[in-house]
Enzyme design. Structure first.
Site, PDB file in Angstrom:
ATOM      1  N   SER A 131       0.450  -0.697  -0.387  1.00 28.19           N
ATOM      2  CA  SER A 131       0.244   0.187   0.042  1.00 28.19           C
ATOM      3  C   SER A 131       1.085   0.966   0.412  1.00 28.19           C
ATOM      4  O   SER A 131       1.730   1.271   0.746  1.00 28.19           O
ATOM      5  CB  SER A 131      -1.036   0.093   1.157  1.00 28.19           C
ATOM      6  OG  SER A 131      -1.670   1.384   1.293  1.00 28.19           O
ATOM      7  N   LYS A 185      -4.345  -6.849   3.568  1.00 28.24           N
ATOM      8  CA  LYS A 185      -4.825  -5.512   2.444  1.00 28.24           C
ATOM      9  C   LYS A 185      -6.059  -5.694   1.975  1.00 28.24           C
ATOM     10  O   LYS A 185      -6.008  -4.516   1.850  1.00 28.24           O
ATOM     11  CB  LYS A 185      -4.006  -6.149   1.466  1.00 28.24           C
ATOM     12  CG  LYS A 185      -3.192  -4.651   0.558  1.00 28.24           C
ATOM     13  CD  LYS A 185      -3.294  -3.597   1.124  1.00 28.24           C
ATOM     14  CE  LYS A 185      -2.697  -2.528  -0.488  1.00 28.24           C
ATOM     15  NZ  LYS A 185      -3.473  -2.128  -1.462  1.00 28.24           N
ATOM     16  N   HIS A 188      -8.252  -3.934   4.283  1.00 26.00           N
ATOM     17  CA  HIS A 188      -7.077  -1.728   4.934  1.00 26.00           C
ATOM     18  C   HIS A 188      -7.822  -1.216   3.619  1.00 26.00           C
ATOM     19  O   HIS A 188      -8.105  -0.191   4.150  1.00 26.00           O
ATOM     20  CB  HIS A 188      -5.346  -2.097   4.233  1.00 26.00           C
ATOM     21  CG  HIS A 188      -5.347  -0.690   3.846  1.00 26.00           C
ATOM     22  ND1 HIS A 188      -5.025  -0.180   2.635  1.00 26.00           N
ATOM     23  CD2 HIS A 188      -4.131  -0.029   4.773  1.00 26.00           C
ATOM     24  CE1 HIS A 188      -4.344   0.739   2.371  1.00 26.00           C
ATOM     25  NE2 HIS A 188      -4.068   0.681   3.810  1.00 26.00           N
ATOM     26  N   ASN A 189      -8.340  -1.804   2.737  1.00 26.07           N
ATOM     27  CA  ASN A 189      -8.306  -0.567   1.592  1.00 26.07           C
ATOM     28  C   ASN A 189     -10.361  -0.435   1.706  1.00 26.07           C
ATOM     29  O   ASN A 189     -10.166   0.495   1.347  1.00 26.07           O
ATOM     30  CB  ASN A 189      -8.320  -2.276  -0.353  1.00 26.07           C
ATOM     31  CG  ASN A 189      -7.448  -1.755  -0.995  1.00 26.07           C
ATOM     32  OD1 ASN A 189      -6.501  -1.328   0.224  1.00 26.07           O
ATOM     33  ND2 ASN A 189      -6.713  -2.136  -1.767  1.00 26.07           N
ATOM     34  N   GLU A 192      -9.792   2.435   4.109  1.00 26.77           N
ATOM     35  CA  GLU A 192      -9.808   3.485   2.968  1.00 26.77           C
ATOM     36  C   GLU A 192     -10.631   4.059   2.421  1.00 26.77           C
ATOM     37  O   GLU A 192     -11.808   5.386   2.405  1.00 26.77           O
ATOM     38  CB  GLU A 192      -8.932   2.955   1.829  1.00 26.77           C
ATOM     39  CG  GLU A 192      -8.416   3.804   0.585  1.00 26.77           C
ATOM     40  CD  GLU A 192      -7.619   3.309  -0.036  1.00 26.77           C
ATOM     41  OE1 GLU A 192      -7.563   3.805  -1.475  1.00 26.77           O
ATOM     42  OE2 GLU A 192      -6.868   2.650   0.463  1.00 26.77           O
TER      43      GLU A 192
END
Length: 492
Positions: A131, A185, A188-189, A192
């Protein structure tokens, strides 16, 4: 040039930048791409950016053989079948003990499958979330490697130099087994997505209810970036408001079509939350808003039809009575409280998946490696790290003593912003979802008792009681008739 310590395949911008980052840190690297011009382009950049120790190769065989054993090869190509094709082109030249590292946004189950396939050929495998975008790849990303620990151990000295550096270490850690790195990940996105939606709602309220100009918005977000909201996304938002349109008058942001793109990780996050029965309403609301943004023509038609039907815009009338200074401070507080709920949802999803898969994820360490390099990097991630250090079994960030105080302190402002937005007809689905999550989670008793009664009425699903153990079923229809005086009189 001596044998390379690592290799990288896939020289689009992310791949090129990560390769140059590795080389700049002093690790000789071999690169390969099916399109030869990309290899040439990367070699030119390596020369011009400091004569970096990078060698280009034009066949899979030459590329693989240029790397010292045990080989570690990073793949940065489009997720899905291109990864399988790339692995197939390399594997016949690789030897037992060599490692493949997929650095793309891959579905975690594909990584689990490839791990198994790699093992059958004596190879090691990592699925590594990367990232930070192009700039992060070049100057220091947040790295989330999961899979074979031996594979990580072989290259951790490289990854720790290449990753972003924060006060408590490099932004990389061994995540866990299997597809854990890709899953982390993905979440995480999803976080986001929520972050970006909440910021856009803050902008919408300030612009349309507060009547603030782009210049004022740029200054406000600059100020917020010196507060508890200090983060990469708030920083770049301030910059966006300062950019003038070079093709017409005014700010460039006002000329951008209001349709949001997406790559799929947000959708996966919401699907996994549903699969695991984890509430993630803020992330789900952000995904719904991206879908609705895509209905540009439908939205324009709806605006016309509803206006013709008598729909009136209340925002102009409300704007006149707004105290701008108070509104700005209220929105700041509402944004922060909403973010806490969004991150809490993401962390709870990670905890649930970790329990299901036996990954033993360290949530405090994940917060730490997100402090630098990645898109959601923010000062308050250090507070999240500390919350999980205080209590590794924390049920939710909302009930961490420090976060609980901050939520309580900000709730009045939060409710004012949401109420004002609703009155003005400004949609704030992310803030509303976060507030509803908070209000639902903090209540000791919910109206779910009525829902459970309904389920038992029409489907005999049974229910539990608050005062007695066991499961119960009631003949609701018969009892309702008996207790209704009108029905009882008719029966007699």
């Amino acid at each position: 040039m001596a044998a390379s310590q690592i290799g990288l395949v896939g020289l689009a911008v992310m791949g090129q930048n990560l390769a140059l980052n590795i080389a700049e840190k002093g690790f000789p690297i071999s690169v390969y791409n099916r399109t030869a011009s990309k290899v040439d382009e990367t070699l030119d950049r390596a020369k011009s950016e400091g004569d970096l120790p990078l060698s280009g190769h034009y066949t899979p065989r030459d590329f693989v053989l240029s790397i010292e054993r045990p080989r570690s090869i990073v793949i940065l190509v489009k997720a899905g079948s291109p990864v399988d094709q790339t692995i197939a082109s390399l594997a016949s030249f690789m030897e037992p003990g060599d490692t493949i590292i997929d650095g793309g946004n891959e579905w975690y189950q594909n990584t689990e499958r490839r791990l198994s396939d790699a093992h059958s050929n004596g190879l090691l495998y990592l699925g590594m979330g990367v990232s930070g975008g192009e700039e992060g790849a070049r100057f220091g990303p947040s790295l989330m490697p999961g899979g074979d620990f031996q594979a990580y151990d072989n290259i951790q000295h490289i990854l720790k130099k290449v990753a972003a550096q924060v006060d408590d270490g490099p932004c990389v850690t061994y995540i866990g087994e299997g597809g854990s790195g890709n899953f982390v990940k993905m979440v995480h996105n999803g976080i986001e997505y929520g972050d970006m939606q909440l910021i856009s709602e803050a902008y919408d309220v300030l612009k349309n209810v507060g009547g603030l100009s782009n210049e004022e918005l740029g200054q406000i977000f600059d100020e917020w970036n010196k507060s508890e909201l200090e983060s990469f996304l708030v920083e770049i938002t301030a910059d966006i408001f300062k950019v003038k349109d070079d093709l017409a008058d005014g700010g460039l942001v006002d000329k951008i079509l209001d349709k949001t793109g997406m790559k799929g990780t947000g959708k996966w996050t919401v699907q996994q939350a549903a699969e695991l029965s984890v509430a993630a309403p803020t992330i789900a609301a952000s995904l719904d808003c991206r879908y609705l943004s895509g209905l540009k023509e439908e939205r324009e038609n709806a605006a016309k039809i509803l206006e013709a039907a008598g729909m009136k815009e209340e925002v102009n009338a409300i704007r006149g009575g707004v105290d701008k200074k108070r509104l700005i401070d209220d929105v700041r507080q509402a944004l922060y409280a909403s973010k806490i709920c969004s991150y809490a949802q993401g962390m709870n999803l990670l905890r649930a998946k970790s329990a299901e898969m036996g990954w033993d994820l360290n949530l405090g360490e994940l917060a730490r490696i997100w402090k630098g390099g990645c898109i959601i990097r923010a000062v308050f991630l250090d507070s999240i790290k500390q919350a999980y250090q205080r209590n590794p079994n924390l049920a939710s960030l909302v009930v961490d003593p420090e976060f609980a105080k901050e939520m309580v302190q900000r709730q009045a402002a939060w409710r004012r912003v949401v109420g004002l937005a609703v009155s003005a007809g400004i949609s704030t689905p992310g803030m509303c979802a976060s507030l509803a999550y908070f209000d639902t989670y903090r209540r000791a008793r919910l109206p779910a008792n009525l829902v459970q009664a309904q389920r038992d009425y029409f489907g005999a699903h049974t229910y539990e009681r608050v005062d007695l153990p066991g499961s119960y079923h009631t003949e609701w229809s018969k009892l309702a008739r008996k207790s209704d005086p009108n029905v009882a009189a008719a029966l007699h």
